[in-house]
Design a protein around this motif. Structure first.
Motif, PDB file in Angstrom:
ATOM      1  N   LYS A 133       0.833  -1.206   0.000  1.00 58.17           N
ATOM      2  CA  LYS A 133       0.000   0.000   0.000  1.00 58.17           C
ATOM      3  C   LYS A 133       0.869   1.258   0.000  1.00 58.17           C
ATOM      4  CE  LYS A 133      -3.819  -2.300   2.407  1.00 58.17           C
ATOM      5  NZ  LYS A 133      -4.637  -2.349   3.645  1.00 58.17           N
TER       6      LYS A 133
ATOM      7  N   ALA B  15       2.488   1.682  -3.426  1.00 56.65           N
ATOM      8  CA  ALA B  15       1.557   2.222  -4.422  1.00 56.65           C
ATOM      9  C   ALA B  15       1.388   3.728  -4.239  1.00 56.65           C
ATOM     10  CB  ALA B  15       0.210   1.520  -4.318  1.00 56.65           C
ATOM     11  N   PHE B  16       1.264   4.169  -2.989  1.00 57.95           N
ATOM     12  CA  PHE B  16       1.138   5.601  -2.692  1.00 57.95           C
ATOM     13  C   PHE B  16       2.418   6.327  -3.080  1.00 57.95           C
ATOM     14  CE2 PHE B  16       0.647   8.893   0.946  1.00 57.95           C
ATOM     15  CZ  PHE B  16       0.110   9.823   0.069  1.00 57.95           C
TER      16      PHE B  16
ATOM     17  N   ALA C  29       2.587   6.839  -6.816  1.00 60.18           N
ATOM     18  CA  ALA C  29       1.692   7.923  -7.240  1.00 60.18           C
ATOM     19  C   ALA C  29       2.318   9.272  -6.930  1.00 60.18           C
ATOM     20  CB  ALA C  29       0.340   7.787  -6.543  1.00 60.18           C
TER      21      ALA C  29
ATOM     22  N   ASN D   9      -5.483   9.263  -6.908  1.00 65.34           N
ATOM     23  CA  ASN D   9      -5.775   8.465  -5.733  1.00 65.34           C
ATOM     24  C   ASN D   9      -5.877   6.990  -6.130  1.00 65.34           C
ATOM     25  OD1 ASN D   9      -8.329   8.050  -6.810  1.00 65.34           O
ATOM     26  ND2 ASN D   9      -9.320   9.590  -5.497  1.00 65.34           N
ATOM     27  N   ALA D  10      -6.185   6.128  -5.174  1.00 69.36           N
ATOM     28  CA  ALA D  10      -6.197   4.689  -5.466  1.00 69.36           C
ATOM     29  C   ALA D  10      -7.251   4.295  -6.487  1.00 69.36           C
ATOM     30  CB  ALA D  10      -6.404   3.922  -4.171  1.00 69.36           C
ATOM     31  N   SER D  11      -8.270   5.150  -6.673  1.00 70.11           N
ATOM     32  CA  SER D  11      -9.331   4.863  -7.652  1.00 70.11           C
ATOM     33  C   SER D  11      -8.972   5.346  -9.050  1.00 70.11           C
ATOM     34  CB  SER D  11     -10.635   5.533  -7.201  1.00 70.11           C
ATOM     35  OG  SER D  11     -11.043   5.031  -5.955  1.00 70.11           O
TER      36      SER D  11
ATOM     37  N   SER E   7      -6.835   6.730   0.748  1.00 66.58           N
ATOM     38  CA  SER E   7      -7.416   5.904  -0.328  1.00 66.58           C
ATOM     39  C   SER E   7      -6.529   4.701  -0.647  1.00 66.58           C
ATOM     40  CB  SER E   7      -7.642   6.751  -1.587  1.00 66.58           C
ATOM     41  OG  SER E   7      -6.412   7.044  -2.250  1.00 66.58           O
ATOM     42  N   TYR E   8      -5.220   4.847  -0.369  1.00 67.32           N
ATOM     43  CA  TYR E   8      -4.292   3.737  -0.597  1.00 67.32           C
ATOM     44  C   TYR E   8      -4.157   2.839   0.632  1.00 67.32           C
ATOM     45  CZ  TYR E   8      -2.670   5.868  -4.961  1.00 67.32           C
ATOM     46  OH  TYR E   8      -2.601   6.362  -6.239  1.00 67.32           O
TER      47      TYR E   8
END
Length: 360
Positions: free
Chosen positions: A209, A212-213, A216, A316-318, A342-343
């Motif tokens: 997680k 991934a953040f 981004a 964001n994660a979406s 969100s992540y």
């Protein structure tokens, strides 16, 4: 050299032996690069093998038993210092070095003078715990000048009594004092058991997680400065009790020991113990009360600062792009906090750099 081996009263050590003398033997082996899993005072299979390796290296009969012959070789290599430190046997060490009652009294008087100890050591000829603390304190104050000043301060009567063993006795006392001083709490301990700043050291699935953040953030052109990820339990212990001692929440003498953390919290005076703890708090840059178990020790937190110039356009994660302007720091920007959430990377608002799996 005519030191008195029998004065140390060294017991035979072998499998199933336990206690402080085993701790001393394990620490000695470890410092001489013989593998020891833990310095825990328990003579098990690993200590047995390390002892056998030591005996092989030193051309001794290989038995895995620490017997008289093994002790004699180890004493030539400084084991008496380990024995004195880890079994609180300073008095036995001095007897081993041919110090009688009068010579111990002279040593106590000399330490008071060169260390300017206040209160002065009681020159009673009994080198107990307080004299040991005074020895460490004196080395802390005089440092590399300790040996020369002690040699000058000791009386001619003591020097004559020790004779040809004087120089080696001074070497042993100096090394003993130096090691005692090194164990004392203080700011130097901040260099031990360092925090990791690697995201790879986080536990799964929180690691993924954060990665991934992080990706981004990088894609959006943010600057990332990581200060802490994983905190070893030993470092948490040091921080926790330094904070508590510095705030008079616990006396240095009451701090429980921790395996593999060879620290002595107890200085010559209570004021010295508290001052050393305060130095540690400052060196660790502690802002909040440290706990023994935290998201950092569980590999579930990251301390970092994220900054940017202009507008940060981050997904964001979406996959939705979020535009973020001022304040351009993760310490204060709640919009960025929502993106992180969100992540699954959640900001603790009361702790400026801190993010975790659950906001704690």
């Amino acid at each position: 050299m005519s030191f008195k081996l029998q004065a140390l009263q060294l017991p035979t050590l072998q499998k199933k032996s336990e206690g402080l003398i085993v701790t001393a033997w394990q620490k000695f082996l470890l410092d001489y690069d013989f593998s020891i899993a833990a310095v825990d005072g328990d003579f098990g299979n690993i200590t047995d093998q390390a002892t056998r390796d030591y005996q092989t290296t030193n051309a001794l009969t290989v038995t895995g038993i620490v017997d008289t012959a093994t002790y004699k070789k180890a004493l030539e290599q400084g084991f008496a210092i380990y024995f004195a430190i880890y079994t609180d046997a300073g008095k036995k060490l001095l007897t081993y070095l041919n110090f009688g009652e009068n010579e111990v009294k002279d040593l106590q008087k000399s330490l008071t003078v060169i260390g300017r100890l206040n209160p002065p050591l009681v020159a009673d000829g009994d080198f107990g715990p307080n004299s040991t603390k005074g020895l460490a304190e004196t080395y802390k104050i005089r440092d590399i000048n300790f040996r020369a000043e002690l040699a000058q301060q000791l009386s001619n009567t003591t020097k004559t009594k020790l004779g040809i063993d004087l120089e080696l006795a001074l070497d042993n006392i100096t090394e003993y004092a130096k090691r005692l001083r090194q164990r004392l709490s203080g700011k130097a301990w901040v260099n031990f058991f360092p925090d990791s700043d690697l995201i790879d050291d986080l536990a799964s699935p929180f690691r993924q997680k954060v990665q991934a953040f992080e990706q981004a953030l990088k894609n959006a052109g943010a600057n990332i400065d990581i200060s802490s990820v994983f905190r070893p339990s030993e470092r948490a212990y040091l921080m926790h009790y330094a904070f508590r001692i510095s705030n008079n929440e616990i006396a240095a003498k009451d701090v429980p020991p921790m395996p593999n953390v060879d620290i002595n919290w107890l200085h010559y005076t209570n004021a010295g113990s508290i001052q050393a703890a305060k130095e540690m708090v400052s060196a660790y840059n502690i802002a909040f009360r440290p706990v023994l178990t935290s998201r950092h020790t569980q590999r579930l937190a990251i301390d970092w600062e994220i900054t940017w110039s202009g507008t940060l356009n981050i997904k964001n994660a979406s996959g939705t792009t979020v535009s973020i302007n001022q304040p351009r720091t993760s310490y204060e920007n709640s919009t960025l906090w929502q993106v992180g959430r969100s992540y699954g990377v959640i900001k603790l608002s009361s702790d400026r750099p801190h993010w975790s799996n659950d906001g704690h």
